[in-house]
Scaffold this motif. Structure first.
Motif, short mmCIF file in Angstrom:
data_model
loop_
_atom_site.label_atom_id
_atom_site.label_comp_id
_atom_site.label_asym_id
_atom_site.label_seq_id
_atom_site.Cartn_x
_atom_site.Cartn_y
_atom_site.Cartn_z
N ASN A 10 -32.07 67.52 25.99
CA ASN A 10 -32.97 67.88 27.09
C ASN A 10 -34.42 67.60 26.70
N THR A 11 -35.16 66.99 27.61
CA THR A 11 -36.56 66.66 27.33
C THR A 11 -37.31 66.50 28.64
N VAL A 12 -38.63 66.32 28.55
CA VAL A 12 -39.48 66.06 29.72
C VAL A 12 -40.15 64.70 29.51
N VAL A 13 -39.95 63.81 30.45
CA VAL A 13 -40.54 62.47 30.39
C VAL A 13 -41.78 62.43 31.28
N THR A 14 -42.83 61.80 30.78
CA THR A 14 -44.07 61.65 31.56
C THR A 14 -44.17 60.22 32.06
N TRP A 15 -44.27 60.08 33.38
CA TRP A 15 -44.47 58.76 34.02
C TRP A 15 -45.96 58.54 34.27
N SER A 16 -46.40 57.30 34.09
CA SER A 16 -47.80 56.94 34.33
C SER A 16 -47.86 55.84 35.38
N TYR A 17 -48.78 56.00 36.36
CA TYR A 17 -49.00 55.00 37.41
C TYR A 17 -50.41 54.45 37.24
N ASP A 18 -50.52 53.14 37.02
CA ASP A 18 -51.81 52.50 36.72
C ASP A 18 -52.09 51.43 37.77
N ASP A 19 -53.27 51.51 38.44
CA ASP A 19 -53.59 50.53 39.48
C ASP A 19 -54.38 49.32 38.96
N ALA A 20 -54.54 49.22 37.65
CA ALA A 20 -55.24 48.09 36.99
C ALA A 20 -56.74 48.10 37.28
N ARG A 21 -57.25 49.18 37.87
CA ARG A 21 -58.70 49.32 38.10
C ARG A 21 -59.25 50.51 37.32
N GLY A 22 -58.48 50.96 36.32
CA GLY A 22 -58.93 52.07 35.50
C GLY A 22 -58.55 53.43 36.04
N ASN A 23 -57.72 53.46 37.08
CA ASN A 23 -57.29 54.73 37.67
C ASN A 23 -55.81 54.96 37.36
N THR A 24 -55.50 56.14 36.79
CA THR A 24 -54.13 56.43 36.37
C THR A 24 -53.73 57.83 36.84
N THR A 25 -52.49 57.94 37.31
CA THR A 25 -51.90 59.23 37.67
C THR A 25 -50.65 59.42 36.84
N THR A 26 -50.38 60.68 36.43
CA THR A 26 -49.17 60.97 35.67
C THR A 26 -48.30 61.95 36.45
N GLN A 27 -47.01 61.93 36.13
CA GLN A 27 -46.03 62.80 36.78
C GLN A 27 -44.88 63.02 35.80
N THR A 28 -44.38 64.27 35.74
CA THR A 28 -43.31 64.58 34.79
C THR A 28 -41.96 64.64 35.49
N GLN A 29 -40.92 64.42 34.67
CA GLN A 29 -39.54 64.48 35.17
C GLN A 29 -38.66 65.09 34.10
N ASN A 30 -37.85 66.06 34.49
CA ASN A 30 -36.94 66.72 33.55
C ASN A 30 -35.70 65.88 33.32
N ILE A 31 -35.35 65.72 32.04
CA ILE A 31 -34.12 65.03 31.65
C ILE A 31 -33.17 66.08 31.07
#
Length: 485
Positions: free
Chosen positions: A298-319
């Motif tokens: 069991n773990t928590v994975v962090t997803w990153s969304y990058d728009d290539a303009r220096g803006n990033t959002t993260t979101q977690t998901q339980n495994i």
């Protein structure tokens, strides 16, 4: 012979300092008799410009091409320059698209004095693809920029006939490029993209006329760039100016799902399905995660969304790794022999026949594992995996004396060591041993030896419990239990 031709007179915008009403008009054909000496025309509509028609008698003209000239007079008695056009006189059906003599030469003069046909400055005619149109260069290097001069031009055809000249009373000499109205253009900013641009201006150095800049930039513009504006005064003078286009995007991508659903797997996960996000500028969003594969707990994975303009959002998901499957337990029935001993024991591998688990190795246990009397016993083989799931099965253990009616006294005269062993068994005896035989618990003969009987190699055997039969020269034998590890 056709004697009359109807002409339409259109005179607009006389070249006077201040426009005056037109009061008189006259025409002449081929030869100028002098100002006021041409054939008078009746002006029906007095005004700054007139449109009228009149009939000209051409009965006295020879067959062929002729040129007609028209000029007008204003209320101040000032005569305009003439307008002219070519026409053809024929005594038969008019010629359609008559072939004109080719233009072979041209000359010009500046100022107000005509040096005479053939005596002005000759120019070299450059073909343009149209036989009636040519290009030529004029050297104005001796003139001062932003000054004017009268300009006269005439051409000569292949028959040696010179045309009347075309006249510009104030040809502008302009060597100076326009001057940008703003020394440095302000940056153009846009969110995500720029779809339109406001053209800057410059001022013509000679005329003071405002010149609008042009650019070859391709719209929409969706990345930082520098565009070039060009100012052209129409007299061959241009100047350029750059302007920065800055695309502003300070908004991070927005996940398409507010909360990511848990991902469950049994044993392990070797890949994950990437979630998605939407960018306000419709840019391509790069999705990545910090997972290390395979994921086995069991773990928590962090997803990153990058728009290539220096803006990033993260979101977690339980495994969640959930092993809910019990081990598969496979047993086997065995036969063992007390061989005169007070008891005999077995280990789990004796009754195991390939028990396994979908995720991990299993720990085996058997019960009961010790027997003190002959008989048929039901034993339970249990397998437990790494997450605590268990499975079990039952097998039969037969305990009897199927291998011997041994002499208990003989058994005491023979001993073996070491036991358990991983390689060699040594025999210590006070009697004459003539044969050694090793059986599995099912009574199958695995090893036998009839010489050098002080030792026996069991390296070739798998780990487990075996029975060794020791036979003497008198035919007596005893059974020894050995353990290979």
């Amino acid at each position: 012979m056709k004697n009359y031709i109807l002409f339409l007179l259109l005179v607009i915008g006389l070249a006077f300092a201040k426009a005056q009403n037109i009061t008189n008009a006259e025409y002449f054909i081929d030869t100028d008799p002098g100002v006021g000496q041409g054939t008078a025309l009746t002006v029906n509509n007095i005004g700054n410009d007139i449109t009228d028609s009149f009939t000209v008698n051409v009965g006295t003209l020879s067959v062929g091409f002729h040129r007609m000239y028209v000029r007008v007079q204003d209320t101040n008695n000032v005569w305009s320059l003439y307008h002219n056009f070519l026409f053809y006189v024929d005594d038969a059906t008019p010629i359609t698209n008559p072939t004109l003599p080719a233009i072979v030469a041209a000359e010009y003069f500046l100022g107000g004095t005509d040096p005479g046909f053939g005596n002005a400055t000759a120019v070299t005619l450059a073909a343009t693809g149209n036989q009636d149109q040519f290009m030529f260069d004029i050297d104005f290097s001796s003139f001062t920029s932003c000054t004017t001069t009268p300009f006269h031009l005439r051409v000569q055809d292949a028959n040696g006939v010179w045309s009347l000249y075309d006249f510009d009373p104030a040809l502008l000499i302009d060597f100076d490029a326009p001057v940008a109205d703003v020394a440095t253009l302000a940056d153009v900013q846009g969110t995500c993209e720029v779809t339109s641009l406001t053209a800057p201006t410059a001022t013509d150095a000679c005329t003071g006329i405002q010149v609008t800049g042009t650019t070859n930039a391709t719209l929409p513009i969706n990345s930082n760039t520098a565009i070039t504006w060009t100012y052209d005064d129409g007299n061959g003078n241009t100047v350029t100016q750059t302007q920065n286009v800055v695309i502003v995007d300070n908004t991070a991508p927005v996940p398409d799902s507010n909360t990511l659903a848990n991902v469950t797997g049994e044993c392990e996960l070797t890949m994950l399905t990437a979630p998605t996000a939407t960018d306000n500028c419709a840019s391509t969003v790069t999705v990545s995660n910090d997972a290390v594969f395979p994921i086995t707990s069991n773990t928590v994975v962090t997803w990153s969304y990058d728009d290539a303009r220096g803006n990033t959002t993260t979101q977690t998901q339980n495994i969640i790794i959930a092993d809910t499957t019990d081990p598969v337990v496979i047993g086997q029935d065995i036969i063992i022999d007390l061989a005169g001993n007070s008891s005999i024991s077995i280990i789990p591998s004796d009754v195991d026949n390939g028990s396994n688990d979908n995720c991990s190795a299993v720990n085996l246990a058997v019960s009961p594992d010790t027997f003190t009397a002959a008989g048929i016993y039901t034993v339970t083989l249990t397998a437990t995996d790494a997450t605590g799931n268990t499975g079990s099965t039952t097998t039969q253990v037969t305990v009897d004396n199927t291998l011997s009616n041994e002499d208990f006294t003989l058994s005491k005269q023979i001993s073996i060591y070491p036991n358990p062993t991983s390689s060699m068994i040594y025999i210590k005896t006070t009697v004459d041993v003539v044969q050694l035989d090793v059986y599995d618990l099912h009574g199958k003969l695995l090893l036998e030896k009839r010489s050098s009987l002080g030792s026996l190699s069991v390296e070739s055997l798998s780990d487990g419990v075996y029975l060794m039969k020791v036979t003497t020269s008198t035919g007596e034998f005893t059974i020894k239990r050995i353990i290979k590890n």
